[in-house]
Design a protein around this motif. Structure first.
Motif, mmCIF file in Angstrom:
data_model
loop_
_atom_site.group_PDB
_atom_site.id
_atom_site.type_symbol
_atom_site.label_atom_id
_atom_site.label_comp_id
_atom_site.label_asym_id
_atom_site.label_seq_id
_atom_site.Cartn_x
_atom_site.Cartn_y
_atom_site.Cartn_z
ATOM 1 N N MET A 159 68.316 39.278 26.203
ATOM 2 C CA MET A 159 67.990 40.536 26.864
ATOM 3 C C MET A 159 67.219 41.453 25.918
ATOM 4 S SD MET A 159 71.474 41.526 28.930
ATOM 5 C CE MET A 159 72.540 41.350 27.486
ATOM 6 N N LYS A 174 67.372 35.530 40.832
ATOM 7 C CA LYS A 174 67.161 36.297 39.596
ATOM 8 C C LYS A 174 68.485 36.893 39.145
ATOM 9 C CE LYS A 174 62.358 37.441 40.773
ATOM 10 N NZ LYS A 174 62.328 36.566 41.967
ATOM 11 N N GLU A 191 67.907 45.506 33.513
ATOM 12 C CA GLU A 191 66.862 44.514 33.301
ATOM 13 C C GLU A 191 67.141 43.283 34.145
ATOM 14 O OE1 GLU A 191 66.836 42.952 29.175
ATOM 15 O OE2 GLU A 191 68.334 44.500 28.779
ATOM 16 N N PHE A 193 66.296 39.067 34.801
ATOM 17 C CA PHE A 193 65.834 37.790 34.263
ATOM 18 C C PHE A 193 65.313 36.918 35.400
ATOM 19 C CE2 PHE A 193 66.673 33.283 33.214
ATOM 20 C CZ PHE A 193 65.842 33.163 32.106
ATOM 21 N N ASN A 198 61.104 32.892 32.551
ATOM 22 C CA ASN A 198 62.000 32.857 31.392
ATOM 23 C C ASN A 198 61.938 34.142 30.574
ATOM 24 O OD1 ASN A 198 63.791 30.523 30.373
ATOM 25 N ND2 ASN A 198 62.134 29.503 31.465
ATOM 26 N N LYS A 199 61.816 35.270 31.268
ATOM 27 C CA LYS A 199 61.740 36.559 30.582
ATOM 28 C C LYS A 199 62.627 37.595 31.274
ATOM 29 C CE LYS A 199 56.994 36.016 28.859
ATOM 30 N NZ LYS A 199 55.611 36.559 28.886
ATOM 31 N N TRP A 200 63.101 38.551 30.456
ATOM 32 C CA TRP A 200 63.799 39.725 30.972
ATOM 33 C C TRP A 200 62.794 40.861 31.148
ATOM 34 C CZ3 TRP A 200 68.925 39.970 32.360
ATOM 35 C CH2 TRP A 200 69.748 38.914 31.950
#
Length: 429
Positions: A159, A174, A191, A193, A198-200
């Motif tokens: 995170m 998500k 936040e 994901f 593959n990102k927050w």
């Protein structure tokens, strides 16, 4: 021919950009299986005796009739002459009808869940353990993901913020992490994901900064319930609209609840707020939110006071796991049936767990980490309802309590394994 067309549709689907199809996606649904079965039967009239002597029921057992839409059950399956003429098949139809009555909160005597009432795709999903803290005192930004097939955990992308006593939920494939404490201050930000990137990504912040909140989702909107800061416990409830990326206030609970557990449950989709601490003592009280009336109503109390408990749902019932009473962490587990408006104890955890993260996947309730009164835990155990038994499964790498746990409907292969995790995460022991 029908199966061939279905396969062509799947193949076409796989070719579209950004579309990933798991093994579970390739399985035809119940209505497709039934219709294919009917087409096969019509084509092979010479096998009529085969069906008439009872083999039809054996084939029908392969179709999960309870999971078919009511309209298809009554309009197609129930009108099939061979179904009507076979006593065993009529028993299967009765099972399907009773299942739908059970879901509508009707009391059905002697109703039991069977393999036919469990979706074949119930194994799909990845268990996420997000944030929390260990013996070092510093909150984690790391996440760990559970592979059911390997019975092991791996680290996913971290995170943006460290978070303990964080609210976590998965909606629409998500994972959302909301609020908590970063070691310096309380957080109101959120936040998200996305397994596809593959990102927050940071999203809109709540109006009230807090830790020890619980999250629940009702067909899209996410509800952030209760929580506390260093001065008070809250009865505040906020609703997040995913499309507009905005928060708004809804009716507050009747009781302030920090360290509360929550889940959406039932055909009418109430949000339940279970236990917590009102600033003076741990609570055994429970209330539920009706979004249509924008109102919270008290329901039956648990048998035990608890805060920092984990809550999840399985087979139409609410499970509350562990937590703290005013003195120590608990190993007790209670189950609430909304149809009977009644709580009952089930088998205890193998170890007491306060600040435990809980979620349901593959027809079992998982309890992740927590604190047993002496140390932070990295052990994980799963509850099998048919055996009424908890058993240890693969442990997380870091001992942690106050983590958020949720099941995301992504495939485990979508999530990038980042190896041993961040070097700045201290050994929690």
């Amino acid at each position: 021919a029908i199966h061939s067309n279905h396969a062509k549709q799947l193949k076409s689907k796989e070719k579209r950009p950004g579309n990933r199809t798991s093994k579970a996606d390739c399985e035809p649904d119940g209505s497709f299986v039934f219709e294919a079965h009917e087409a096969w039967k019509d084509f092979h009239n010479s096998l009529r005796h085969f069906y008439e002597v009872g083999e039809l029921c054996d084939v029908t057992l392969k179709v999960r009739l309870p999971l078919l839409p009511v309209e298809f059950l009554t309009g197609t399956v129930a009108k099939e002459e061979m179904i009507k003429g076979n006593l065993s098949c009529r028993d299967l139809m009765d099972e399907a009808r009773n299942y739908h009555l059970h879901l509508s909160n009707k009391v059905v005597l002697d109703f039991e869940y069977t393999v036919r009432t469990i979706p074949r795709k119930h194994t799909a999903g990845v268990l996420f353990c997000v944030g929390g803290r260990g013996g070092s005192g510093d909150p984690f930004r790391s996440i760990e993901c559970y592979s059911i097939t390997k019975n092991s955990w791996f680290f996913g992308p971290e995170m943006n913020s460290r978070r303990r006593h964080v609210g976590v939920i998965s909606v629409g494939g998500k994972v959302y992490a909301v609020g908590g404490h970063d070691g310096n201050e309380h957080l109101g930000n959120m936040e998200m994901f996305d397994p596809l990137t593959n990102k927050w990504m940071m999203k809109a912040s709540m109006n009230t900064k807090r830790r020890g909140i619980a999250l629940a989702a009702l067909g899209g909107p996410i509800y952030a319930i209760g929580g506390l800061d260093d001065n008070s416990c809250f009865n505040d409830v906020e609703r997040y609209d995913i499309e507009s990326d905005s928060w708004s206030a809804v009716a507050p609970m009747n009781t302030p609840r920090g360290g509360v557990g929550s889940v959406a449950l039932g055909v009418r989709n109430y949000v339940y707020a279970v236990g917590g601490n009102d600033g003076v003592a741990s609570l055994s009280s429970v209330e539920r939110f009706n979004p249509h009336l924008n109102k919270w109503t008290e329901v039956s109390e648990m048998g035990q006071r608890r805060a920092g408990n984990g809550v999840s749902k399985l087979n139409g019932c609410l499970y509350v796991v562990g937590g703290f009473d005013d003195n120590s962490p608990l190993s007790s587990v209670e189950r609430f049936d909304p149809r009977m408006h009644r709580w009952e104890y089930v088998s205890e955890l193998t170890t007491p767990r306060g600040g435990v993260g809980v979620a349901t996947v593959m027809g079992r309730v998982y309890a992740v980490g927590g604190h047993n009164g002496n140390i932070y835990l990295n052990t994980v155990e799963a509850f099998e309802p048919r055996m009424n038994r908890w058993e240890l499964v693969g442990s997380v790498s870091h001992c942690r309590a106050g983590a958020g746990v949720a099941v995301c409907s992504s495939h485990v292969s979508q999530i990038r394994d980042v190896g041993q995790g961040s070097s700045n995460v201290a050994n929690c022991m």
